[in-house]
Write a protein that holds these residues in place. Structure first.
Motif, short mmCIF file in Angstrom:
data_model
loop_
_atom_site.label_atom_id
_atom_site.label_comp_id
_atom_site.label_asym_id
_atom_site.label_seq_id
_atom_site.Cartn_x
_atom_site.Cartn_y
_atom_site.Cartn_z
N ALA A 116 0.85 -1.19 0.00
CA ALA A 116 0.00 0.00 0.00
C ALA A 116 0.89 1.24 0.00
O ALA A 116 2.06 1.17 0.38
CB ALA A 116 -0.89 -0.02 1.24
N PRO A 117 0.33 2.38 -0.42
CA PRO A 117 1.15 3.61 -0.48
C PRO A 117 1.87 3.93 0.83
O PRO A 117 3.04 4.32 0.80
CB PRO A 117 0.12 4.68 -0.83
CG PRO A 117 -0.93 3.95 -1.61
CD PRO A 117 -1.02 2.58 -0.99
N ALA A 118 1.23 3.73 1.96
CA ALA A 118 1.89 4.07 3.23
C ALA A 118 3.09 3.16 3.49
O ALA A 118 4.09 3.58 4.10
CB ALA A 118 0.91 3.97 4.39
N GLU A 119 3.00 1.91 3.04
CA GLU A 119 4.12 0.98 3.21
C GLU A 119 5.28 1.38 2.30
O GLU A 119 6.45 1.36 2.72
CB GLU A 119 3.65 -0.44 2.93
CG GLU A 119 2.66 -0.94 3.99
CD GLU A 119 1.70 -2.02 3.54
OE1 GLU A 119 0.92 -2.50 4.38
OE2 GLU A 119 1.70 -2.41 2.34
N LEU A 120 4.95 1.75 1.08
CA LEU A 120 6.01 2.20 0.17
C LEU A 120 6.67 3.47 0.72
O LEU A 120 7.88 3.63 0.63
CB LEU A 120 5.43 2.46 -1.23
CG LEU A 120 4.92 1.21 -1.96
CD1 LEU A 120 4.21 1.62 -3.26
CD2 LEU A 120 6.04 0.24 -2.27
N ALA A 121 5.86 4.33 1.32
CA ALA A 121 6.42 5.55 1.90
C ALA A 121 7.37 5.20 3.05
O ALA A 121 8.42 5.84 3.22
CB ALA A 121 5.30 6.46 2.39
N ALA A 122 7.03 4.17 3.82
CA ALA A 122 7.92 3.76 4.92
C ALA A 122 9.25 3.23 4.36
O ALA A 122 10.32 3.54 4.90
CB ALA A 122 7.24 2.70 5.79
N PHE A 123 9.18 2.45 3.28
CA PHE A 123 10.43 1.96 2.66
C PHE A 123 11.31 3.13 2.24
O PHE A 123 12.52 3.16 2.46
CB PHE A 123 10.12 1.12 1.42
CG PHE A 123 9.55 -0.24 1.74
CD1 PHE A 123 9.93 -0.95 2.86
CD2 PHE A 123 8.62 -0.82 0.88
CE1 PHE A 123 9.41 -2.21 3.13
CE2 PHE A 123 8.09 -2.08 1.14
CZ PHE A 123 8.49 -2.77 2.26
N ARG A 124 10.67 4.09 1.60
CA ARG A 124 11.41 5.23 1.12
C ARG A 124 12.06 5.99 2.29
O ARG A 124 13.20 6.45 2.20
CB ARG A 124 10.39 6.08 0.38
CG ARG A 124 10.79 7.36 -0.07
CD ARG A 124 10.92 7.77 -1.42
NE ARG A 124 11.71 7.30 -2.45
CZ ARG A 124 11.38 7.52 -3.71
NH1 ARG A 124 10.23 8.05 -4.02
NH2 ARG A 124 12.20 7.16 -4.66
N ALA A 125 11.32 6.09 3.38
CA ALA A 125 11.87 6.80 4.55
C ALA A 125 13.05 6.03 5.13
O ALA A 125 14.05 6.62 5.55
CB ALA A 125 10.76 6.98 5.59
N VAL A 126 12.96 4.70 5.14
CA VAL A 126 14.08 3.89 5.62
C VAL A 126 15.30 4.12 4.74
O VAL A 126 16.42 4.31 5.21
CB VAL A 126 13.70 2.39 5.61
CG1 VAL A 126 14.94 1.51 5.78
CG2 VAL A 126 12.68 2.11 6.71
#
Ligand SMILES: Cc1cc2nc3c(=O)[nH]c(=O)nc-3n(C[C@H](O)[C@H](O)[C@H](O)COP(=O)(O)OP(=O)(O)OC[C@H]3O[C@@H](n4cnc5c(N)ncnc54)[C@H](O)[C@@H]3O)c2cc1C
Lengths: 356, 499
Positions: free
Chosen positions: B446-456
């Motif tokens: 989901a978009p929020a999960e992809l955003a978390a990857f990007r933040a990592v």
């Protein structure tokens, strides 16, 4: 309203008001890490086993499920959590077990908590549910944020559900004992570990090395024959390993602060006065400092010179530095990771290190 | 497609930056370690996923850890992106170069630094080949367990970046379970060390995060690997089945009987036929599927386990069973499986290897789906399968010279990966996302999960200079791809108890 939307509501509110939250399951591990402070986020309501497929070797449980319930369900199908997590109390939950990241006597042979984590659902500080990893054995899509939750002490946010790899219970288990001093025991257990023997746990205390051999009956019998030693009867052996796992063994009864030194298994005997014990083939050593003696610097230095680290596991100053300080580069990474998932630093703030 | 002489990115300012970088690197590295002529850089234009090709701006071949740090710092200073490369056997385009970036080959860092037989730890440089570790440890009766089929060529650095598996990983774990410590550099050339030769570290388990991060969080320059004692004996059963479904059920029966096989591999008939022509392993050509089922341990243990396995397999409907009765025969059984990709490469101009993982109980359904897709797209697709851990490798056969076949192959593969997500699995079990499966990430997460990857990623590399454009799609890219996150494995009412 479901338990989950209640949790999300509480998290969002805390985030809005920047109120620190103490993530708590059964509270059995409140003593682990630095002392908790803040409003309690009670995770016991989100409980139950979501899916269990013995032939897939996977179980998925909600964080509030008690560890004892999970263990009983697995045992009924001849399986177990092969890393033998300690529960430290009958109310221990699955979420707390993963967050504390503690493994028991089988650690050196079977692996750590994180080695068995396949996936998590977690909540971020916006109350949003995120899912990483999965319910399958192999998954390399995206970064592995699920294994990162093991041992994170809740600082990255609540684990809601976790999928764990489970294994069949060993067919046979025998414990043999050998009279040996600590240095001899260390080198002997390392030599044996380098041979294809079914060693599943080891413990040295007070001049005696206990070795647990587990696996196929034939392999265990052959190892017993080749190693010699004195065989401990089954009931006493079970009590011994349970006692060490749950720290009910007499060594752990002392009131003095308890230090855990995690070091390479071949590290020499440390120059520390007083009673010690080692597990995990020499890789986990426990020591009581004398009451009133601030041994922190000394213990940390000893562990660090051999490439390990020391934790003030029980007692002592729980508001001080409980875990070995991080190198500046690693510390920066920690703070940045914390801020990505929890910018207001509400989740278990200070539980691992003072400012995050 | 003919490539322009100079990539547009290298015009104007880009060109000056390239000249500046070359001169800065040459100040410290020998000329032979900084390659920029097309004839020198072309060999690096692709990895094992040869459908994607791109010549890099520069290829740099440092020989020491210090030189790696130096190269990264110079690139960082000039804002140049870097793609690390081991042996280039990756199958997802993870080491695909950037036209305006540096391809950093770790191949010259190829020394086994030390082996401690008592502590059972090997310290190696990242360019050491996987098999070389076990070879070096063999005199001590030890070995390094993860054994990707590419092990004679692939490097430990690549294994770490992909969290590679092998045919023995159900019992012995993946790369992440067998790496103790990593040393390397973040994108800005600052040294970092993660993990330890103790069994855990203080703080977060960053080692577990960096393993499998596809060269996007750090460049690895030294690795401590866990070695384990070589079992006294290993024997392998080859069992034939009349249907693929019954072979799949037999796998569940073996595990249900409490047996953790050292290896548990399935091949369907088209794969068996391709392999047999190539390797002459003695496979049963009449079987619809064969299973390889291995036991290792002490002599007594293996004898008992093989008997137990054989009786479970028979009860599950095996039509024939052969047990290896010499090490040479066992090796022959495995030689076929390990050569499955090259063997298929001989019966078709090109093949496309997929890597989805599924819950094993959905095997029959997914294989049926693949069969239908073969007909729909008019392409053949033999299957090899790490059955023990649910990791599928369907191999789509096609001819890359025919653009229509290539397009059909890509659509076929996308359908299969999305099916894997839909049944609760994942788009990649061990080969990584790279450039290849980046669109399917939009389906799995989901978009929020992809955003978390990007933040990592930004926590390690704020400017996104290590291997940009791989693994984690931008939300913009997902919108363009247009297929929605399907919520893999998520139950319709996740809050209702079901046990
Ligand atoms: C015939 C064949 C069979 C295969 N079988 C298997 C198998 O059984 N199991 C399996 O898991 N895989 C398999 N693979 C895939 C491949 O071999 C693995 O992914 C392998 O780990 C790649 O290693 P490499 O050295 O070739 O890495 P490369 O292809 O060079 O690079 C792979 C990724 O690693 C990164 N990288 C490389 N070195 C470093 C470093 N030092 N620091 C940081 N990042 C780095 C690159 O940037 C890239 O993203 C197979 C491939 C082939 C061609």
């Amino acid at each position: 309203m479901s338990a989950l939307s209640d949790l999300a509501e509480q998290v969002r509110e805390a985030n809005r008001t920047q109120t620190p939250l103490v993530l708590r399951g059964g509270g059995s591990k409140d003593f682990v890490g630095r002392s908790p402070h803040g409003e309690v986020l009670d995770l016991r309501g989100h409980a139950g086993i979501v899916a269990y497929e013995p032939t897939e070797l996977v179980v998925t449980a909600r964080c509030g499920t008690t560890l004892s319930h999970l263990q009983a369900e697995l045992a009924a199908r001849g399986q177990w959590l092969a890393f033998e997590p300690p529960s430290f109390g009958e109310h221990a939950t699955v979420g707390g077990m993963v967050a504390a990241g503690l493994a028991g006597p089988a650690r050196a042979a079977a692996g750590a908590v994180r080695d068995f984590v396949l996936g998590v659902r977690m909540m971020d500080a916006q109350g949003e549910v995120l899912e990483f990893g999965g319910q399958v054995m192999k998954n390399v899509a995206g970064f592995d944020l699920s294994r990162l939750q093991a041992g994170a002490m809740g600082i990255l946010g609540p684990i809601l559900d976790v999928s764990l790899k489970v294994l069949p219970l060993p067919q046979a288990s025998v414990t043999m004992q050998f009279v040996l001093g600590q240095a001899e025991a260390l080198s002997q257990v390392n030599r044996w570990s380098a041979r294809p023997l079914p060693i599943s746990a080891s413990l040295w205390h007070d001049g005696c090395l206990s070795l647990r051999l587990s696996g196929a009956a034939g392999a265990v019998a052959a190892a017993v024959a080749s190693l010699g030693g004195d065989r401990l009867d089954t009931a006493a052996a079970a009590a011994l390993w349970l006692g060490v796992r749950e720290q009910r063994h007499r060594f752990f009864q002392a009131e003095a602060p308890l230090w855990r030194l995690s070091v390479p298994s071949t590290a020499p005997v440390f120059d520390l006065a007083g009673d010690t014990i080692f597990e995990w083939g020499g890789a986990q050593r426990w020591w009581h400092s004398a009451p009133g003696d601030d041994a922190t610097e000394r213990v940390r230095a000893l562990a660090q010179t051999v490439g390990g680290h020391a934790t003030l596991f029980r007692g002592g100053d729980r508001a001080g530095s409980v875990f070995q300080p991080l190198s500046p580069a690693t510390r920066t990474l920690h703070e940045r990771l914390k801020d990505t998932l929890d910018p207001a630093r509400i989740f278990n703030r200070g539980r691992m290190y003072a400012d995050f | 497609m003919t490539e322009p002489a100079l990539h547009p990115a290298l015009n104007g300012l880009g060109f000056l930056r390239r000249a500046e970088l070359i001169s800065r690197l040459r100040a410290r590295l020998p000329a032979a370690a900084v390659l920029h002529e097309p004839e020198d850089t072309t060999p690096y234009e692709c990895d094992g996923l040869s459908a994607y090709r791109q010549r890099p701006m520069l290829v740099v071949l440092p020989a020491t850890e210090d030189e790696v740090g130096f190269v990264l710092r110079e690139c960082h200073a000039l804002g140049v992106a870097v793609v690390a490369r081991g042996a280039g056997t990756g199958l997802s385009g993870g080491a695909l170069p950037l036209a305006d970036g540096v391809l950093l080959s770790l191949a010259r860092l190829n020394r086994v630094l030390s082996i401690d037989p008592l502590a059972r730890v090997a310290r190696v440089q990242p360019g050491v080949r996987n098999l070389a570790v076990s070879e070096a440890a063999a005199v001590h009766g030890l070995y390094y367990a993860p054994d990707p089929s590419s092990q004679i060529a692939c490097t430990i650095g690549g294994n770490v970046a992909e969290n590679s598996g092998g045919v023995h990983c159900l019992k012995y774990g993946l790369t992440v379970h067998n790496v103790m410590r990593l040393a390397g550099f973040t994108a800005d050339g600052q040294p970092i060390e993660l993990g330890a030769e103790s069994l855990d570290v203080a703080g977060l388990d960053l080692l577990a995060l960096v393993v499998g991060s596809e060269g996007m969080l750090a460049v690895v320059t030294e690795v401590s690997l866990r070695l384990i004692p070589r079992p006294q004996v290993a024997r392998c059963i080859m069992a034939s089945f009349a249907t693929v479904e019954s072979a799949g059920d037999a796998v569940a029966a073996v595990i249900g009987a409490g047996i953790i096989a050292a290896g548990l591999e399935l091949m369907d008939q088209p794969a068996v036929k391709a392999v047999e022509q190539f390797v002459h392993a003695g496979y049963d050509l009449d079987a619809a599927a064969i299973l390889l089922c291995e036991s290792d341990g002490t002599t007594e243990e293996v004898e008992n386990e093989i008997e137990h396995m054989a009786s479970v397999l028979r009860a599950a409907g095996a039509t024939a069973i052969r047990v290896s009765d010499s090490e040479a025969e066992r090796q022959r059984f495995w030689a076929g499986r390990k050569a499955a990709f090259p063997a298929v490469g001989r019966i078709s101009p090109d093949y496309y290897c997929m890597d989805g993982t599924i819950p094993r109980k959905r095997l029959a359904e997914v294989l049926r789906f693949i069969g239908e897709a073969e007909r729909r797209y008019g392409l053949r697709c033999p299957n090899v399968f790490h059955a023990g851990d649910g990791n599928l490798h369907p191999l789509i056969l096609f001819d890359a010279n025919d653009p229509d076949q290539l397009a059909r192959t890509e659509a076929f593969a996308a359908d299969v990966l999305e099916k894997c997500v839909q049944v609760g699995g994942t788009i990649t079990g061990e080969h990584g996302v790279g450039i290849e499966k980046i669109n399917q990430m939009c389906v799995q997460f989901a978009p929020a999960e992809l955003a978390a990857f990007r933040a990592v990623r930004r926590a390690f590399d704020p400017d996104e200079r290590l291997n940009p454009g791989k693994n984690i799609p931008s939300l913009h890219r997902c919108a363009e791809y247009g297929r929605q996150h399907v919520g893999g494995g998520r139950l319709p009412f996740p809050d209702l108890p079901r046990f």
